[in-house]
Scaffold this motif. Structure first.
Motif, PDB file in Angstrom:
ATOM      1  N   GLY A 157       0.822  -1.214   0.000  1.00  0.00           N
ATOM      2  CA  GLY A 157       0.000   0.000   0.000  1.00  0.00           C
ATOM      3  C   GLY A 157       0.847   1.251   0.000  1.00  0.00           C
ATOM      4  N   LEU A 158       0.188   2.371  -0.213  1.00  0.00           N
ATOM      5  CA  LEU A 158       0.897   3.645  -0.213  1.00  0.00           C
ATOM      6  C   LEU A 158       1.139   4.098   1.225  1.00  0.00           C
ATOM      7  N   GLN A 159       2.159   4.918   1.388  1.00  0.00           N
ATOM      8  CA  GLN A 159       2.521   5.429   2.701  1.00  0.00           C
ATOM      9  C   GLN A 159       1.344   6.159   3.356  1.00  0.00           C
ATOM     10  N   GLY A 160       1.111   5.836   4.619  1.00  0.00           N
ATOM     11  CA  GLY A 160       0.056   6.547   5.347  1.00  0.00           C
ATOM     12  C   GLY A 160      -1.316   5.909   5.261  1.00  0.00           C
ATOM     13  N   ALA A 161      -1.437   4.883   4.424  1.00  0.00           N
ATOM     14  CA  ALA A 161      -2.752   4.241   4.254  1.00  0.00           C
ATOM     15  C   ALA A 161      -3.152   3.464   5.507  1.00  0.00           C
ATOM     16  N   GLY A 162      -2.139   3.011   6.259  1.00  0.00           N
ATOM     17  CA  GLY A 162      -2.435   2.244   7.469  1.00  0.00           C
ATOM     18  C   GLY A 162      -1.885   0.829   7.385  1.00  0.00           C
ATOM     19  N   LYS A 163      -0.883   0.623   6.541  1.00  0.00           N
ATOM     20  CA  LYS A 163      -0.348  -0.723   6.295  1.00  0.00           C
ATOM     21  C   LYS A 163       0.254  -1.364   7.552  1.00  0.00           C
ATOM     22  N   THR A 164       1.134  -0.619   8.204  1.00  0.00           N
ATOM     23  CA  THR A 164       1.806  -1.170   9.380  1.00  0.00           C
ATOM     24  C   THR A 164       0.812  -1.435  10.508  1.00  0.00           C
ATOM     25  N   THR A 165      -0.068  -0.465  10.735  1.00  0.00           N
ATOM     26  CA  THR A 165      -1.100  -0.629  11.764  1.00  0.00           C
ATOM     27  C   THR A 165      -1.962  -1.852  11.455  1.00  0.00           C
ATOM     28  N   THR A 166      -2.337  -1.990  10.184  1.00  0.00           N
ATOM     29  CA  THR A 166      -3.211  -3.093   9.791  1.00  0.00           C
ATOM     30  C   THR A 166      -2.491  -4.437   9.924  1.00  0.00           C
TER      31      THR A 166
ATOM     32  N   TYR B  86      13.179   1.961   3.582  1.00  0.00           N
ATOM     33  CA  TYR B  86      13.388   3.318   3.064  1.00  0.00           C
ATOM     34  C   TYR B  86      13.095   4.390   4.099  1.00  0.00           C
ATOM     35  N   ARG B  87      12.248   4.040   5.059  1.00  0.00           N
ATOM     36  CA  ARG B  87      12.001   4.979   6.155  1.00  0.00           C
ATOM     37  C   ARG B  87      12.497   4.300   7.419  1.00  0.00           C
ATOM     38  N   PRO B  88      13.595   4.779   7.997  1.00  0.00           N
ATOM     39  CA  PRO B  88      14.119   4.143   9.212  1.00  0.00           C
ATOM     40  C   PRO B  88      13.039   4.031  10.287  1.00  0.00           C
TER      41      PRO B  88
ATOM     42  N   THR C 200      11.016   0.772  13.371  1.00  0.00           N
ATOM     43  CA  THR C 200      10.699   1.076  14.780  1.00  0.00           C
ATOM     44  C   THR C 200       9.198   1.034  14.996  1.00  0.00           C
ATOM     45  N   GLN C 201       8.460   1.597  14.053  1.00  0.00           N
ATOM     46  CA  GLN C 201       6.992   1.629  14.189  1.00  0.00           C
ATOM     47  C   GLN C 201       6.418   0.217  14.207  1.00  0.00           C
ATOM     48  N   LEU C 202       6.926  -0.629  13.311  1.00  0.00           N
ATOM     49  CA  LEU C 202       6.432  -2.016  13.277  1.00  0.00           C
ATOM     50  C   LEU C 202       6.777  -2.717  14.591  1.00  0.00           C
TER      51      LEU C 202
ATOM     52  N   LEU D  94      -9.711  -1.831   3.732  1.00  0.00           N
ATOM     53  CA  LEU D  94     -10.120  -0.431   3.655  1.00  0.00           C
ATOM     54  C   LEU D  94     -10.040   0.166   5.061  1.00  0.00           C
ATOM     55  N   THR D  95      -9.130   1.131   5.229  1.00  0.00           N
ATOM     56  CA  THR D  95      -8.932   1.697   6.572  1.00  0.00           C
ATOM     57  C   THR D  95      -9.681   3.007   6.745  1.00  0.00           C
ATOM     58  N   LYS D  96      -9.750   3.434   7.990  1.00  0.00           N
ATOM     59  CA  LYS D  96     -10.283   4.749   8.373  1.00  0.00           C
ATOM     60  C   LYS D  96     -11.770   4.895   8.057  1.00  0.00           C
ATOM     61  N   LEU D  97     -12.481   3.787   8.135  1.00  0.00           N
ATOM     62  CA  LEU D  97     -13.936   3.842   7.950  1.00  0.00           C
ATOM     63  C   LEU D  97     -14.614   4.464   9.165  1.00  0.00           C
ATOM     64  N   ASP D  98     -13.836   4.703  10.223  1.00  0.00           N
ATOM     65  CA  ASP D  98     -14.391   5.407  11.384  1.00  0.00           C
ATOM     66  C   ASP D  98     -14.422   6.911  11.130  1.00  0.00           C
ATOM     67  N   GLY D  99     -13.743   7.357  10.076  1.00  0.00           N
ATOM     68  CA  GLY D  99     -13.751   8.782   9.733  1.00  0.00           C
ATOM     69  C   GLY D  99     -15.022   9.125   8.966  1.00  0.00           C
TER      70      GLY D  99
ATOM     71  N   GLY E 177     -10.787  -1.272   8.526  1.00  0.00           N
ATOM     72  CA  GLY E 177     -10.210  -0.686   9.736  1.00  0.00           C
ATOM     73  C   GLY E 177     -11.140   0.395  10.238  1.00  0.00           C
ATOM     74  N   GLU E 178     -11.455   0.325  11.522  1.00  0.00           N
ATOM     75  CA  GLU E 178     -12.402   1.307  12.059  1.00  0.00           C
ATOM     76  C   GLU E 178     -11.870   1.971  13.312  1.00  0.00           C
ATOM     77  N   GLY E 179     -10.586   2.263  13.325  1.00  0.00           N
ATOM     78  CA  GLY E 179     -10.004   2.960  14.465  1.00  0.00           C
ATOM     79  C   GLY E 179      -8.514   2.708  14.520  1.00  0.00           C
ATOM     80  N   GLU E 180      -7.847   3.375  15.453  1.00  0.00           N
ATOM     81  CA  GLU E 180      -6.390   3.274  15.532  1.00  0.00           C
ATOM     82  C   GLU E 180      -5.927   2.147  16.447  1.00  0.00           C
ATOM     83  N   LYS E 181      -6.832   1.597  17.213  1.00  0.00           N
ATOM     84  CA  LYS E 181      -6.426   0.561  18.173  1.00  0.00           C
ATOM     85  C   LYS E 181      -6.294  -0.808  17.492  1.00  0.00           C
TER      86      LYS E 181
HETATM   87  P1  GDP Z   1       1.495   3.049   6.668  1.00  0.00           P
HETATM   88  O1  GDP Z   1       2.373   4.195   6.289  1.00  0.00           O
HETATM   89  O2  GDP Z   1       0.628   2.613   5.537  1.00  0.00           O
HETATM   90  O3  GDP Z   1       2.205   1.922   7.310  1.00  0.00           O
HETATM   91  O4  GDP Z   1       0.423   3.645   7.708  1.00  0.00           O
HETATM   92  P2  GDP Z   1       0.384   3.550   9.300  1.00  0.00           P
HETATM   93  O5  GDP Z   1       0.067   2.178   9.723  1.00  0.00           O
HETATM   94  O6  GDP Z   1       1.581   4.203   9.846  1.00  0.00           O
HETATM   95  O7  GDP Z   1      -0.914   4.442   9.586  1.00  0.00           O
HETATM   96  C1  GDP Z   1      -0.963   5.831   9.299  1.00  0.00           C
HETATM   97  C2  GDP Z   1      -1.892   6.506  10.317  1.00  0.00           C
HETATM   98  O8  GDP Z   1      -3.238   6.062  10.119  1.00  0.00           O
HETATM   99  C3  GDP Z   1      -1.555   6.162  11.751  1.00  0.00           C
HETATM  100  O9  GDP Z   1      -1.705   7.328  12.533  1.00  0.00           O
HETATM  101  C4  GDP Z   1      -2.610   5.122  12.132  1.00  0.00           C
HETATM  102  O10 GDP Z   1      -2.894   5.133  13.508  1.00  0.00           O
HETATM  103  C5  GDP Z   1      -3.794   5.587  11.330  1.00  0.00           C
HETATM  104  N1  GDP Z   1      -4.757   4.517  11.021  1.00  0.00           N
HETATM  105  C6  GDP Z   1      -4.539   3.313  10.449  1.00  0.00           C
HETATM  106  N2  GDP Z   1      -5.689   2.634  10.302  1.00  0.00           N
HETATM  107  C7  GDP Z   1      -6.673   3.407  10.804  1.00  0.00           C
HETATM  108  C8  GDP Z   1      -8.104   3.276  10.936  1.00  0.00           C
HETATM  109  O11 GDP Z   1      -8.732   2.275  10.554  1.00  0.00           O
HETATM  110  N3  GDP Z   1      -8.757   4.317  11.515  1.00  0.00           N
HETATM  111  C9  GDP Z   1      -8.105   5.448  11.947  1.00  0.00           C
HETATM  112  N4  GDP Z   1      -8.843   6.424  12.487  1.00  0.00           N
HETATM  113  N5  GDP Z   1      -6.796   5.617  11.819  1.00  0.00           N
HETATM  114  C10 GDP Z   1      -6.072   4.616  11.262  1.00  0.00           C
END
Ligand code: GDP
Length: 297
Positions: free
Chosen positions: A108-117, A141-143, A147-149, A248-253, A275-279
Protein backbone atom coordinates in the motif's frame (compact mmCIF):
# COMPACT_ATOMS: atom_id res chain seq x y z
CA UNK A 1 -19.60 9.62 10.59
CA UNK A 2 -18.98 7.51 7.49
CA UNK A 3 -21.64 7.55 4.77
CA UNK A 4 -23.66 10.21 6.60
CA UNK A 5 -24.52 12.36 3.58
CA UNK A 6 -25.21 9.37 1.38
CA UNK A 7 -27.46 7.66 3.92
CA UNK A 8 -29.42 10.84 4.41
CA UNK A 9 -29.95 11.35 0.69
CA UNK A 10 -30.92 7.76 0.03
CA UNK A 11 -33.36 7.80 2.91
CA UNK A 12 -34.92 11.00 1.62
CA UNK A 13 -35.39 9.51 -1.83
CA UNK A 14 -37.00 6.40 -0.37
CA UNK A 15 -39.17 8.37 2.00
CA UNK A 16 -40.58 10.37 -0.87
CA UNK A 17 -41.42 7.16 -2.66
CA UNK A 18 -43.06 5.64 0.41
CA UNK A 19 -45.44 8.56 0.68
CA UNK A 20 -46.93 7.92 -2.76
CA UNK A 21 -50.15 5.96 -2.76
CA UNK A 22 -49.15 4.53 -6.12
CA UNK A 23 -45.69 4.36 -7.67
CA UNK A 24 -45.62 5.22 -11.36
CA UNK A 25 -42.84 4.76 -13.90
CA UNK A 26 -42.21 8.49 -13.62
CA UNK A 27 -41.84 8.23 -9.83
CA UNK A 28 -39.38 5.42 -10.28
CA UNK A 29 -37.41 7.46 -12.79
CA UNK A 30 -37.25 10.36 -10.35
CA UNK A 31 -36.12 8.08 -7.50
CA UNK A 32 -33.42 6.55 -9.69
CA UNK A 33 -32.22 10.03 -10.60
CA UNK A 34 -31.93 10.91 -6.92
CA UNK A 35 -30.08 7.69 -6.13
CA UNK A 36 -27.71 8.29 -9.02
CA UNK A 37 -26.89 11.79 -7.79
CA UNK A 38 -26.48 10.60 -4.20
CA UNK A 39 -23.99 7.91 -5.28
CA UNK A 40 -22.02 10.30 -7.49
CA UNK A 41 -21.89 12.81 -4.66
CA UNK A 42 -20.56 10.06 -2.40
CA UNK A 43 -17.71 9.70 -4.88
CA UNK A 44 -18.72 6.31 -6.25
CA UNK A 45 -17.06 5.52 -9.57
CA UNK A 46 -19.11 6.83 -12.50
CA UNK A 47 -19.26 3.55 -14.44
CA UNK A 48 -20.20 1.67 -11.28
CA UNK A 49 -23.07 4.08 -10.62
CA UNK A 50 -24.31 3.72 -14.17
CA UNK A 51 -24.32 -0.05 -13.98
CA UNK A 52 -25.96 -0.02 -10.54
CA UNK A 53 -28.79 2.28 -11.62
CA UNK A 54 -29.40 0.19 -14.72
CA UNK A 55 -29.69 -3.01 -12.69
CA UNK A 56 -32.01 -1.52 -10.09
CA UNK A 57 -34.18 0.04 -12.77
CA UNK A 58 -34.45 -3.26 -14.67
CA UNK A 59 -35.48 -5.15 -11.56
CA UNK A 60 -37.88 -2.46 -10.36
CA UNK A 61 -39.55 -1.82 -13.69
CA UNK A 62 -41.11 -5.27 -13.64
CA UNK A 63 -44.88 -4.86 -13.48
CA UNK A 64 -44.95 -7.00 -10.33
CA UNK A 65 -42.98 -4.43 -8.38
CA UNK A 66 -44.87 -1.29 -9.33
CA UNK A 67 -48.32 -2.89 -9.25
CA UNK A 68 -47.66 -5.07 -6.22
CA UNK A 69 -48.14 -4.31 -2.56
CA UNK A 70 -45.70 -1.87 -1.04
CA UNK A 71 -43.77 -0.96 -4.18
CA UNK A 72 -41.56 1.48 -2.27
CA UNK A 73 -40.54 -1.22 0.18
CA UNK A 74 -39.75 -3.57 -2.67
CA UNK A 75 -37.60 -0.95 -4.34
CA UNK A 76 -35.67 -0.42 -1.09
CA UNK A 77 -35.12 -4.16 -1.01
CA UNK A 78 -33.83 -4.17 -4.59
CA UNK A 79 -31.47 -1.26 -3.83
CA UNK A 80 -30.19 -3.12 -0.78
CA UNK A 81 -29.61 -6.32 -2.77
CA UNK A 82 -27.84 -4.52 -5.59
CA UNK A 83 -25.62 -2.55 -3.17
CA UNK A 84 -24.68 -5.84 -1.52
CA UNK A 85 -23.95 -7.40 -4.91
CA UNK A 86 -21.84 -4.42 -5.94
CA UNK A 87 -19.66 -4.81 -2.86
CA UNK A 88 -19.12 -8.54 -3.38
CA UNK A 89 -22.17 -10.26 -1.91
CA UNK A 90 -20.55 -12.30 0.87
CA UNK A 91 -17.54 -11.96 3.13
CA UNK A 92 -14.35 -13.41 1.67
CA UNK A 93 -12.20 -15.31 4.16
CA UNK A 94 -8.42 -15.24 4.22
CA UNK A 95 -6.73 -17.86 2.08
CA UNK A 96 -4.66 -20.40 3.96
CA UNK A 97 -1.62 -22.38 2.90
CA UNK A 98 -1.98 -26.18 2.98
CA UNK A 99 1.36 -26.28 4.83
CA UNK A 100 2.55 -23.61 7.24
CA UNK A 101 3.36 -20.82 6.96
CA UNK A 102 0.54 -18.91 5.33
CA UNK A 103 2.22 -15.88 3.80
CA UNK A 104 0.46 -12.53 3.79
CA UNK A 105 2.06 -9.64 1.97
CA UNK A 106 0.86 -6.23 3.08
CA UNK A 107 1.17 -3.57 0.37
CA UNK A 108 0.00 0.00 0.00
CA UNK A 109 0.90 3.64 -0.21
CA UNK A 110 2.52 5.43 2.70
CA UNK A 111 0.06 6.55 5.35
CA UNK A 112 -2.75 4.24 4.25
CA UNK A 113 -2.44 2.24 7.47
CA UNK A 114 -0.35 -0.72 6.29
CA UNK A 115 1.81 -1.17 9.38
CA UNK A 116 -1.10 -0.63 11.76
CA UNK A 117 -3.21 -3.09 9.79
CA UNK A 118 -0.43 -5.70 9.79
CA UNK A 119 -0.48 -5.48 13.59
CA UNK A 120 -4.26 -5.65 13.76
CA UNK A 121 -4.31 -8.70 11.53
CA UNK A 122 -1.59 -10.45 13.52
CA UNK A 123 -3.58 -9.81 16.68
CA UNK A 124 -6.75 -11.16 15.08
CA UNK A 125 -4.96 -14.35 14.03
CA UNK A 126 -3.52 -14.74 17.50
CA UNK A 127 -6.83 -14.15 19.24
CA UNK A 128 -9.02 -16.20 16.94
CA UNK A 129 -6.74 -19.04 15.89
CA UNK A 130 -4.14 -19.09 18.58
CA UNK A 131 -1.69 -18.45 15.74
CA UNK A 132 2.03 -17.76 16.08
CA UNK A 133 2.72 -15.16 13.44
CA UNK A 134 6.08 -13.66 12.50
CA UNK A 135 6.21 -10.18 11.04
CA UNK A 136 8.94 -9.20 8.59
CA UNK A 137 10.07 -5.57 8.42
CA UNK A 138 10.75 -5.05 4.72
CA UNK A 139 10.35 -1.28 4.54
CA UNK A 140 13.96 -0.11 4.56
CA UNK A 141 13.39 3.32 3.06
CA UNK A 142 12.00 4.98 6.15
CA UNK A 143 14.12 4.14 9.21
CA UNK A 144 11.09 4.98 11.37
CA UNK A 145 9.09 2.24 9.65
CA UNK A 146 10.99 -0.57 11.37
CA UNK A 147 10.70 1.08 14.78
CA UNK A 148 6.99 1.63 14.19
CA UNK A 149 6.43 -2.02 13.28
CA UNK A 150 8.40 -3.08 16.36
CA UNK A 151 6.27 -0.84 18.56
CA UNK A 152 3.05 -2.18 17.08
CA UNK A 153 4.28 -5.76 17.41
CA UNK A 154 5.35 -5.25 21.02
CA UNK A 155 1.82 -4.23 22.03
CA UNK A 156 0.42 -7.50 20.68
CA UNK A 157 3.40 -9.62 21.64
CA UNK A 158 4.37 -10.76 18.14
CA UNK A 159 8.01 -11.15 17.03
CA UNK A 160 9.46 -9.01 14.24
CA UNK A 161 12.23 -10.12 11.91
CA UNK A 162 14.38 -7.19 10.82
CA UNK A 163 17.85 -6.60 9.41
CA UNK A 164 17.98 -2.83 9.58
CA UNK A 165 17.87 -0.55 6.56
CA UNK A 166 21.08 -1.54 4.78
CA UNK A 167 20.06 -4.98 3.50
CA UNK A 168 18.06 -5.40 0.30
CA UNK A 169 14.36 -5.94 1.15
CA UNK A 170 14.12 -9.07 -0.99
CA UNK A 171 17.04 -10.55 0.96
CA UNK A 172 15.42 -9.54 4.25
CA UNK A 173 12.25 -11.36 3.25
CA UNK A 174 14.26 -14.42 2.24
CA UNK A 175 16.04 -14.47 5.60
CA UNK A 176 12.75 -13.83 7.41
CA UNK A 177 11.12 -16.79 5.66
CA UNK A 178 14.01 -19.01 6.75
CA UNK A 179 13.54 -17.81 10.31
CA UNK A 180 9.79 -18.54 10.14
CA UNK A 181 10.52 -22.05 8.86
CA UNK A 182 13.01 -22.66 11.67
CA UNK A 183 10.55 -21.39 14.27
CA UNK A 184 7.51 -23.12 12.75
CA UNK A 185 5.55 -19.89 12.58
CA UNK A 186 2.14 -20.55 11.06
CA UNK A 187 1.74 -17.08 9.56
CA UNK A 188 4.22 -14.66 8.05
CA UNK A 189 3.12 -11.07 7.60
CA UNK A 190 5.40 -9.03 5.38
CA UNK A 191 5.29 -5.29 5.93
CA UNK A 192 6.52 -3.93 2.60
CA UNK A 193 7.61 -0.43 1.69
CA UNK A 194 5.04 2.27 1.09
CA UNK A 195 5.61 5.22 -1.24
CA UNK A 196 3.79 8.45 -1.79
CA UNK A 197 2.73 7.17 -5.17
CA UNK A 198 2.94 4.03 -7.25
CA UNK A 199 6.32 3.88 -8.99
CA UNK A 200 8.24 1.29 -10.99
CA UNK A 201 10.84 0.65 -8.34
CA UNK A 202 8.24 -0.03 -5.64
CA UNK A 203 6.32 -2.34 -7.93
CA UNK A 204 9.46 -4.21 -9.06
CA UNK A 205 10.48 -4.80 -5.49
CA UNK A 206 6.99 -6.03 -4.56
CA UNK A 207 6.94 -8.29 -7.63
CA UNK A 208 10.27 -9.79 -6.53
CA UNK A 209 8.98 -10.42 -3.01
CA UNK A 210 5.87 -12.00 -4.50
CA UNK A 211 7.94 -14.27 -6.76
CA UNK A 212 10.15 -15.27 -3.83
CA UNK A 213 7.42 -16.07 -1.30
CA UNK A 214 4.47 -17.10 -3.45
CA UNK A 215 2.12 -15.45 -0.94
CA UNK A 216 -1.35 -16.81 -0.12
CA UNK A 217 -2.59 -13.26 0.24
CA UNK A 218 -1.47 -9.94 -1.16
CA UNK A 219 -3.56 -7.47 0.80
CA UNK A 220 -3.64 -3.91 -0.42
CA UNK A 221 -4.28 -1.41 2.36
CA UNK A 222 -6.08 1.73 1.20
CA UNK A 223 -7.44 4.75 3.02
CA UNK A 224 -11.21 5.06 2.60
CA UNK A 225 -10.96 8.81 3.11
CA UNK A 226 -9.19 9.19 -0.24
CA UNK A 227 -12.27 8.14 -2.23
CA UNK A 228 -11.62 7.58 -5.92
CA UNK A 229 -7.86 7.82 -5.34
CA UNK A 230 -8.19 4.65 -3.28
CA UNK A 231 -9.92 3.00 -6.21
CA UNK A 232 -7.23 4.16 -8.65
CA UNK A 233 -4.54 2.91 -6.27
CA UNK A 234 -6.28 -0.45 -6.10
CA UNK A 235 -6.39 -0.64 -9.90
CA UNK A 236 -2.70 0.24 -10.13
CA UNK A 237 -1.56 -2.34 -7.58
CA UNK A 238 -3.87 -4.98 -8.99
CA UNK A 239 -2.55 -4.49 -12.54
CA UNK A 240 1.02 -4.99 -11.38
CA UNK A 241 0.65 -7.56 -8.61
CA UNK A 242 -2.70 -9.29 -9.04
CA UNK A 243 -3.65 -8.60 -5.42
CA UNK A 244 -5.94 -11.01 -3.58
CA UNK A 245 -7.89 -8.50 -1.54
CA UNK A 246 -8.20 -5.05 -0.06
CA UNK A 247 -8.24 -3.70 3.48
CA UNK A 248 -10.12 -0.43 3.65
CA UNK A 249 -8.93 1.70 6.57
CA UNK A 250 -10.28 4.75 8.37
CA UNK A 251 -13.94 3.84 7.95
CA UNK A 252 -14.39 5.41 11.38
CA UNK A 253 -13.75 8.78 9.73
CA UNK A 254 -16.31 10.70 7.74
CA UNK A 255 -15.63 9.03 4.40
CA UNK A 256 -18.34 9.59 1.83
CA UNK A 257 -18.30 5.96 0.81
CA UNK A 258 -17.02 5.95 -2.76
CA UNK A 259 -14.12 3.60 -2.12
CA UNK A 260 -16.15 1.05 -0.17
CA UNK A 261 -18.72 0.90 -2.93
CA UNK A 262 -16.47 1.00 -6.01
CA UNK A 263 -13.37 -1.06 -5.30
CA UNK A 264 -14.91 -4.48 -5.82
CA UNK A 265 -16.79 -3.48 -8.94
CA UNK A 266 -13.78 -1.73 -10.50
CA UNK A 267 -11.02 -4.22 -9.64
CA UNK A 268 -12.95 -7.45 -9.22
CA UNK A 269 -11.06 -7.96 -5.95
CA UNK A 270 -12.88 -8.23 -2.62
CA UNK A 271 -12.57 -5.96 0.37
CA UNK A 272 -11.63 -8.49 3.05
CA UNK A 273 -11.30 -6.29 6.13
CA UNK A 274 -12.14 -2.80 7.24
CA UNK A 275 -10.21 -0.69 9.74
CA UNK A 276 -12.40 1.31 12.06
CA UNK A 277 -10.00 2.96 14.46
CA UNK A 278 -6.39 3.27 15.53
CA UNK A 279 -6.43 0.56 18.17
CA UNK A 280 -5.22 -2.98 17.53
CA UNK A 281 -8.72 -4.44 17.95
CA UNK A 282 -10.26 -2.09 15.38
CA UNK A 283 -10.24 -4.48 12.43
CA UNK A 284 -13.38 -6.20 11.19
CA UNK A 285 -14.22 -8.71 8.49
CA UNK A 286 -15.99 -6.90 5.66
CA UNK A 287 -19.58 -8.08 5.19
CA UNK A 288 -21.11 -6.55 2.03
CA UNK A 289 -24.69 -7.16 3.23
CA UNK A 290 -24.09 -5.46 6.57
CA UNK A 291 -22.34 -2.60 4.83
CA UNK A 292 -25.28 -2.15 2.46
CA UNK A 293 -27.68 -2.01 5.40
CA UNK A 294 -25.42 0.47 7.16
CA UNK A 295 -25.31 2.68 4.08
CA UNK A 296 -29.08 2.59 3.69
CA UNK A 297 -29.42 3.46 7.39
P1 GDP B 1 1.50 3.05 6.67
O1 GDP B 1 2.37 4.20 6.29
O2 GDP B 1 0.63 2.61 5.54
O3 GDP B 1 2.21 1.92 7.31
O4 GDP B 1 0.42 3.64 7.71
P2 GDP B 1 0.38 3.55 9.30
O5 GDP B 1 0.07 2.18 9.72
O6 GDP B 1 1.58 4.20 9.85
O7 GDP B 1 -0.91 4.44 9.59
C1 GDP B 1 -0.96 5.83 9.30
C2 GDP B 1 -1.89 6.51 10.32
O8 GDP B 1 -3.24 6.06 10.12
C3 GDP B 1 -1.55 6.16 11.75
O9 GDP B 1 -1.70 7.33 12.53
C4 GDP B 1 -2.61 5.12 12.13
O10 GDP B 1 -2.89 5.13 13.51
C5 GDP B 1 -3.79 5.59 11.33
N1 GDP B 1 -4.76 4.52 11.02
C6 GDP B 1 -4.54 3.31 10.45
N2 GDP B 1 -5.69 2.63 10.30
C7 GDP B 1 -6.67 3.41 10.80
C8 GDP B 1 -8.10 3.28 10.94
O11 GDP B 1 -8.73 2.27 10.55
N3 GDP B 1 -8.76 4.32 11.51
C9 GDP B 1 -8.11 5.45 11.95
N4 GDP B 1 -8.84 6.42 12.49
N5 GDP B 1 -6.80 5.62 11.82
C10 GDP B 1 -6.07 4.62 11.26
Amino acid sequence: MAFEGLTERLQKAMEKLRKKPKVTEADLRETMREIRLALLEADVNFAVVKDFVKKVREKATGAEVLKGLNPAQQIVKIVNEELTQMMGETATPLAKAPHIPTVIMMVGLQGAGKTTTAGKLAKKLKDEENARPLMIAADVYRPAAITQLQQVAATIDVPVFEEGTEVDPVQIVKDGMAQAAANHNDYVLIDTAGRLQIDEKLMDELAQIKALTNPNEILLVVDAMTGQNAVNTAEGFNDKLDITGVVLTKLDGDTRGGAAMSIRAVTGKPIKFVGEGEKMEDLDVFHPDRMASRILG
